[in-house]
Design a protein around this motif. Sequence first.
Motif, mmCIF file in Angstrom:
data_model
loop_
_atom_site.group_PDB
_atom_site.id
_atom_site.type_symbol
_atom_site.label_atom_id
_atom_site.label_comp_id
_atom_site.label_asym_id
_atom_site.label_seq_id
_atom_site.Cartn_x
_atom_site.Cartn_y
_atom_site.Cartn_z
ATOM 1 N N UNK A 256 29.674 50.318 54.959
ATOM 2 C CA UNK A 256 30.461 49.501 54.034
ATOM 3 C C UNK A 256 30.647 50.226 52.704
ATOM 4 N N UNK A 257 29.575 50.822 52.185
ATOM 5 C CA UNK A 257 29.646 51.547 50.910
ATOM 6 C C UNK A 257 28.387 52.386 50.763
ATOM 7 N N UNK A 258 28.462 53.389 49.886
ATOM 8 C CA UNK A 258 27.331 54.310 49.705
ATOM 9 C C UNK A 258 26.988 54.462 48.232
ATOM 10 N N UNK A 259 25.738 54.909 47.988
ATOM 11 C CA UNK A 259 25.250 55.244 46.644
ATOM 12 C C UNK A 259 25.344 54.059 45.674
ATOM 13 N N UNK A 260 24.706 52.972 46.062
ATOM 14 C CA UNK A 260 24.775 51.711 45.317
ATOM 15 C C UNK A 260 23.562 51.511 44.417
ATOM 16 N N UNK A 261 23.803 50.867 43.276
ATOM 17 C CA UNK A 261 22.697 50.401 42.436
ATOM 18 C C UNK A 261 22.235 49.015 42.870
ATOM 19 N N UNK A 262 23.178 48.218 43.373
ATOM 20 C CA UNK A 262 22.858 46.863 43.808
ATOM 21 C C UNK A 262 24.010 46.317 44.637
ATOM 22 N N UNK A 263 23.751 45.179 45.282
ATOM 23 C CA UNK A 263 24.799 44.453 46.011
ATOM 24 C C UNK A 263 24.817 43.016 45.522
ATOM 25 N N UNK A 264 26.006 42.467 45.481
ATOM 26 C CA UNK A 264 26.204 41.073 45.091
ATOM 27 C C UNK A 264 26.807 40.366 46.295
ATOM 28 N N UNK A 265 26.067 39.441 46.888
ATOM 29 C CA UNK A 265 26.586 38.698 48.034
ATOM 30 C C UNK A 265 27.140 37.375 47.537
ATOM 31 N N UNK A 266 28.445 37.204 47.689
ATOM 32 C CA UNK A 266 29.098 35.957 47.287
ATOM 33 C C UNK A 266 29.019 34.978 48.457
ATOM 34 N N UNK A 267 28.447 33.815 48.226
ATOM 35 C CA UNK A 267 28.268 32.812 49.285
ATOM 36 C C UNK A 267 28.830 31.481 48.823
ATOM 37 N N UNK A 268 29.222 30.662 49.774
ATOM 38 C CA UNK A 268 29.707 29.317 49.474
ATOM 39 C C UNK A 268 29.034 28.329 50.427
ATOM 40 N N UNK A 269 28.531 27.254 49.876
ATOM 41 C CA UNK A 269 27.910 26.211 50.691
ATOM 42 C C UNK A 269 28.965 25.549 51.573
ATOM 43 N N UNK A 270 30.183 25.484 51.041
ATOM 44 C CA UNK A 270 31.313 24.923 51.776
ATOM 45 C C UNK A 270 32.596 25.584 51.267
ATOM 46 N N UNK A 271 33.672 25.476 52.046
ATOM 47 C CA UNK A 271 35.004 25.984 51.646
ATOM 48 C C UNK A 271 35.035 27.502 51.468
ATOM 49 N N UNK A 272 34.639 28.318 52.405
ATOM 50 C CA UNK A 272 34.084 28.034 53.727
ATOM 51 C C UNK A 272 32.550 27.999 53.691
ATOM 52 N N UNK A 273 31.953 27.678 54.825
ATOM 53 C CA UNK A 273 30.495 27.663 54.934
ATOM 54 C C UNK A 273 29.988 29.101 55.133
ATOM 55 N N UNK A 274 28.976 29.474 54.362
ATOM 56 C CA UNK A 274 28.254 30.720 54.596
ATOM 57 C C UNK A 274 26.921 30.355 55.235
ATOM 58 N N UNK A 275 26.674 30.792 56.443
ATOM 59 C CA UNK A 275 25.449 30.419 57.143
ATOM 60 C C UNK A 275 24.257 31.214 56.613
ATOM 61 N N UNK A 276 23.074 30.643 56.768
ATOM 62 C CA UNK A 276 21.862 31.361 56.362
ATOM 63 C C UNK A 276 21.639 32.580 57.253
ATOM 64 N N UNK A 277 22.079 32.526 58.499
ATOM 65 C CA UNK A 277 21.930 33.692 59.375
ATOM 66 C C UNK A 277 22.742 34.863 58.831
ATOM 67 N N UNK A 278 23.957 34.613 58.370
ATOM 68 C CA UNK A 278 24.763 35.674 57.773
ATOM 69 C C UNK A 278 24.082 36.220 56.515
ATOM 70 N N UNK A 279 23.631 35.318 55.641
ATOM 71 C CA UNK A 279 22.953 35.744 54.410
ATOM 72 C C UNK A 279 21.732 36.603 54.743
ATOM 73 N N UNK A 280 20.929 36.140 55.694
ATOM 74 C CA UNK A 280 19.679 36.839 56.013
ATOM 75 C C UNK A 280 19.927 38.193 56.663
ATOM 76 N N UNK A 281 20.960 38.306 57.467
ATOM 77 C CA UNK A 281 21.290 39.592 58.076
ATOM 78 C C UNK A 281 21.720 40.594 56.992
#
Length: 310
Positions: free
Chosen positions: A84-109
């Motif tokens: 996806x990308x290389x040489x990162x300082x950090x990652x920011x995962x944007x999630x939504x409880x709804x609209x759309x739903x982000x599952x905990x399985x996706x977050x955890x993976x």
Amino acid sequence: MRGLVVKNTGSWYTIRTEDGQTIESKIKGNFRLKEIRSTNPVAVGDRVVIEVNKEGTAFISEIEERRNYIIRRASNLSKQAHIIAANLDQALLIATVNYPITTTIFIDRFLATAEAYRIPVKLVFNKIDRYGTDDRKTLDSLIDLYTSIGYPCSTFCARTGEGLDALKADLRGKITLLSGHSGVGKSTIINQLVPGVNLRTGNISEYHNKGTHTTTFSEMIPLPEGGYLIDTPGIKGFGTIEMTDAEISHYFPELFAKARDCRFNNCTHRHEPGCAVIQAVKEGTVSESRYKSYLSILEDRSESKYREEF
């Protein structure tokens, strides 16, 4: 000549050279035979060596050693990887409880993969202005869960700008990967952070409660306060790769901590007697959703699992 890969549109890579030039480049024909078995041997964030030709374009002849990268299975039926990308300082995962739903399985993976490559992750829960009472309760429980494990969480509302200043402070001076499902608001957030960039935004399907792709390639976007955001196409599923069964629990910090008390050193935390992880799940000191995510990654070894979206 050395440079930084700032954009990948598929066959072409935009390289920003050390002297400030921007050169469109391709990969040499034999390049794909080397190193990682990936659909994209060169990724945004890579530092490369290029050979400029008389037409003003160039060939990428070498990738410099990566500090880190984040990777996923290329597609649900593929055994290849996609960097996806290389040489990162950090990652920011944007999630939504709804609209759309982000599952905990996706977050955890995503979190487990970032742990494997020692990339710090922050969770940003977007669209908080749209949440009703039940969604708010879910949001609070998710923030409690992930902060207790050690992952910083924040909330954001593009409509009101709530959380924007904190987000700017988190990103200042760093190379940050921005990731998440299509429709969670990544493009809207970037438009708020970088005035004038004007990324296209999309709508959520009311029937499927899923977003549509508005970003079709990966790109490094300079931030006004310094640093870069790496914008990537929305991800439907996050198939893990490059993990052995024995390693997977190491990438779940709370499971790894409990595993020290297991009766057997090679405990898989699935069925063994004296398993401290299973006991902790029963007692509620380890989240059941996190444990299910751990099991789902173990099950990735089954070909049928690649068909599912997470």
